[in-house]
Each structure stands twice: as structure tokens, then as C-alpha cells.
Design a protein around this motif. Sequence first.
Motif, PDB file in Angstrom:
ATOM      1  N   UNK A 145       0.845  -1.201   0.000  1.00 31.93           N
ATOM      2  CA  UNK A 145       0.000   0.000   0.000  1.00 31.93           C
ATOM      3  C   UNK A 145       0.886   1.261   0.000  1.00 31.93           C
ATOM      4  N   UNK A 146       1.936   1.252   0.837  1.00 33.63           N
ATOM      5  CA  UNK A 146       2.837   2.408   0.910  1.00 33.63           C
ATOM      6  C   UNK A 146       3.534   2.611  -0.436  1.00 33.63           C
ATOM      7  N   UNK A 147       3.944   1.508  -1.066  1.00 35.68           N
ATOM      8  CA  UNK A 147       4.587   1.621  -2.396  1.00 35.68           C
ATOM      9  C   UNK A 147       3.638   2.259  -3.395  1.00 35.68           C
ATOM     10  N   UNK A 148       2.380   1.846  -3.325  1.00 33.87           N
ATOM     11  CA  UNK A 148       1.385   2.394  -4.251  1.00 33.87           C
ATOM     12  C   UNK A 148       1.205   3.905  -4.013  1.00 33.87           C
ATOM     13  N   UNK A 149       1.049   4.296  -2.755  1.00 35.40           N
ATOM     14  CA  UNK A 149       0.878   5.730  -2.435  1.00 35.40           C
ATOM     15  C   UNK A 149       2.090   6.541  -2.902  1.00 35.40           C
ATOM     16  N   UNK A 150       3.303   6.045  -2.560  1.00 36.32           N
ATOM     17  CA  UNK A 150       4.485   6.863  -2.861  1.00 36.32           C
ATOM     18  C   UNK A 150       4.917   6.778  -4.330  1.00 36.32           C
ATOM     19  N   UNK A 151       4.411   5.791  -5.063  1.00 33.97           N
ATOM     20  CA  UNK A 151       4.716   5.829  -6.503  1.00 33.97           C
ATOM     21  C   UNK A 151       4.033   7.072  -7.081  1.00 33.97           C
ATOM     22  N   UNK A 152       2.879   7.443  -6.504  1.00 33.59           N
ATOM     23  CA  UNK A 152       2.210   8.664  -6.967  1.00 33.59           C
ATOM     24  C   UNK A 152       2.926   9.913  -6.460  1.00 33.59           C
TER      25      UNK A 152
END
Length: 475
Positions: free
Chosen positions: A342-349
Motif C-alpha cells: 500500500x505504501x509503495x502504491x501511495x508513494x509511486x504517486x
Amino acid sequence: MKYISTRGLSPAKTFTEILLGGLAPDGGLYLPEAYPQVTRAELDAWRNLSYADLAFAVLSKFATDIPAAELKAILDKTYTAEVYSNGREDSDFSQITPLRTLVPGVHILELSNGPTLAFKDMAMQLLGNLFEYALDKQHAELNILGATSGDTGSAAEYAMRGKRGIRVFMLSPNGKMSAFQRAQMYSLQDENIHNIAINGMFDDAQDMVKAVSNDHAYKAAHKIGTVNSINWGRVSAQVVYYFKGYFAATQSNDEQVAFSVPSGNFGNICAGHIARMMGLPIGQLILATNENDVLDEFFRTGAYSPRGTAHTYETSSPSMDISKASNFERFVYDLVGRDGAKVREFWSRVDAGGAFDIKGMECWHDLPKFKFSSGKSTHLDRLKTIRELWEEYGVMVDTHTADGLKVGLEQRRPGLPLICLETALPAKFEETIIEALGCKPERPASMAGIEDLPQRVEVMDADVATLKAFISANT
Ligand SMILES: *Cc1c(COP(=O)(O)O)cnc(C)c1O
């Protein structure tokens, strides 16, 4: 105790293994695998400890790979009244972080009595001693490279001056800092401290640091490291004063308190979040921002939308003028149930210049469990708070602390004692104090006439090759 990355893809490491590094290899930030818990019996036993002993009690739960006697010696050397008083006698400096009560139930926790008059000394002084210890053990050296617009650079230099195995190369924008800030840094005559004034803006200096750090071969060959606010050693050192402040403001461990924290990179309040997760009875964590209100917006609406440097305002609480809050990812990792994907998904943005919004997601409904409140303070609020405190209590606060007081008093839950964290002394921000009060703030004896001392600084164009040549010539 092992440390894992918020992005879930890096191997677990020990405290000393992550001490000298920055980001985890997967781009995340390190956090303990699980927060150590503090029992009621421990809280009772810790209530009357000295600052250094309390720091030992707390940090021995985190730095489990440093032998107890050695950790104790480092902490005893770090937290002394001589280091944390600047020659002043107007508070009980044996407490290291004295608590000043404004009215019953409203307090200021003094965190700015260290050598550079800002709370960053609390952690940075420890980091200097921990780095020296770790480098000694490994027979290694470290060249710290950083860019500063004021507070962080001076705190790092005062912490690292004269330390074995460490050199500091600190870039600052030539002519852009106050005379006091320049004097604080450039008057240091220690051989291991190199001040470099860049003909350009802070962002130019920052870009040069990034360019050197991204040259992996040069970085390894010249043992380049950093001391930025994502360093886990800094965050863990800041956990200690939440305990100290709690004990000072309460009579028993049955009570709850609220902390109000002037925030920029989310490092200081992240330590409060960790103290609460460990079991310290914190009923409310109040986050205060200035006009740069990205974090206030998140806690009110669920949207985290960094503005980018072009849309970051220059304010009279400059140490909170941030576009991205570098420690925020640590909190979000806990908020989403420690789900690295989830954190990877948020910070990819975020890393692509975008935003994320948790409204309606499961974690939005979990947010109240974390006890955060938030608010924002503007230049006019700052002036008004500084004036009111001076007129009503004879207490002078700096611009950042004023932001914390304003938002803290506005957001506090009735019945909870409020502890406002002081993050700098007014002497650092003379101009705004004069605007608010028409008089100059008092200066600690250690800083008297500092502008008249000889200065040692290398002026340089914003050119990476020149910087590399300078580092090579001085290492
Ligand atoms: C660094 C700093 C802050 C912000 O602290 P964060 O840990 O970045 O949130 C606030 N006030 C002062 C005076 C500072 O130097």
C-alpha cells in the motif's frame, strides 16, 4: 530489535547497521519490526529518572545491539546541563528539557537549550556521539554532505565538530541566511567542519548534494553520508522527551496529556506517535503547520498532496516551510496496518509529483485511533501569539513555537493537560520578534557578539565538479 522498511522489500537490519545510512535500499524508511512496549511498572520506575537515565531506559529498547554500558556512557556524555544551558540560569537546566507552566494545565516543554538554540540539538548531539562510537568500532570514516537553509546545518556542525573519523561539508546559499545564522555556522574553526557558500539558492545547493549522492562510485570512494531528518537515530532520540514531558506535567501514570508540535518534515511528531504506540498515555497529538499546510490538509480531509518547491511559501517560521514531509511515510505505514505494498502504491504517486487520498478507505476510518488533530497558523496568528504571551506571562517564544501554541490551544480536548513543544529560541528569529514586540529578543551568553568572530567559509559557484574537487582535496 530489527528494523524493516516501510516499503516492505528490504532485509531487516540492526540499529547500528542503519545508523550511518539513509533510505532503505527499496526507497523506504526504517522502522522497528514491532514497537517495544512500556509496562505500567516501567512507567512508574521511570517517572523520577534524570534525562540521561530516562534516555537510557527508552533507547536501550531500540539500540539493542549496543552493549548497555557503552550506550549508558554515550548518553551520560550527551545529556549534560553544560551542553543544554548556553550559560543561562533562568530555568532548571539540570532537567535538560525543563517544563514551563503558563497556567495550570498549559505548559511549554523547553527543547531549545542546546548549542544552536533549536530542538534539533536534542537528537543531533546524540547522533554525533553515536556516529563517533560506530565509526571507531568499524575503524571507518564518514564525510557528511548536506545542504541547509539554516537550522539543520548548524545543528549538524555543532554535533560533529571535533569528532574522530567525521568531516562535514555543509552547503548553504551565499548571502541568503541571516547574519546570525551565518555567524553560527561560519565562525566554527574546527578543522573537520567545511562551510561552503553556494552562489545560488537553497535548491541549487540541494541539487548539488543530490548530484554527488547519485554518483554511486564517487559516493562510495569518498564515504559520503548524510544526517537528514529521516535518520532513525534522530527519530528515536526524540522519543525520549515525550516521556520526560509527560512525567513533568502529570502526577501519576493514570493521567493522559496532549502534545502540540510545530511540524515540517514530520520528524518531531513522528517521535510522539512512536511514544504513544509504545504505551505512553498520550490522549492527543496536535500537529501545527504554518501557511505550508499539506499535513493539516491530510488530517482534515485524507488527501496528501505535496505542493512542490515552486508552491512552497517563504514564511516567518521558515523551518516549517516544506513541500514534502520526509518522515510522513513512517506514520502512513502504521496507519495502513504496516502494508508495504500500500505504501509503495501511495508513494509511486507522490514520487511522480502526484498525491493520494485515503478518504473512504479502511484506514480513513482507523485514523481517529491514532489520536491526531491538526491546525494551521499564519504570520498574523504568529505575531498575535507572541504578543499575547509576552504581555500576559512575560514569556517570549519564537515563531515556530508560537504556531504550536496557537494551534494547540485551539485544538486541545478539554480536560487534557497541554504540553507545547518549544522548537527554537526567539533569539534565532530576531526580525519577527521585533515586528511583534518592538524589541530585540535576549540572546544567551554563549551567542553574544557572535557576528564579530572571524568566519571560515569557501564561496563556490553552483558547479558539481568544483564541489567534488573540493571534497577530494579535503579528505
Ligand atoms: C526542524 C524544525 C521544525 C520542524 O520539525 P520537523 O521534525 O521537521 O517536523 C520546527 N521548528 C523548528 C525551529 C525547526 O528547526
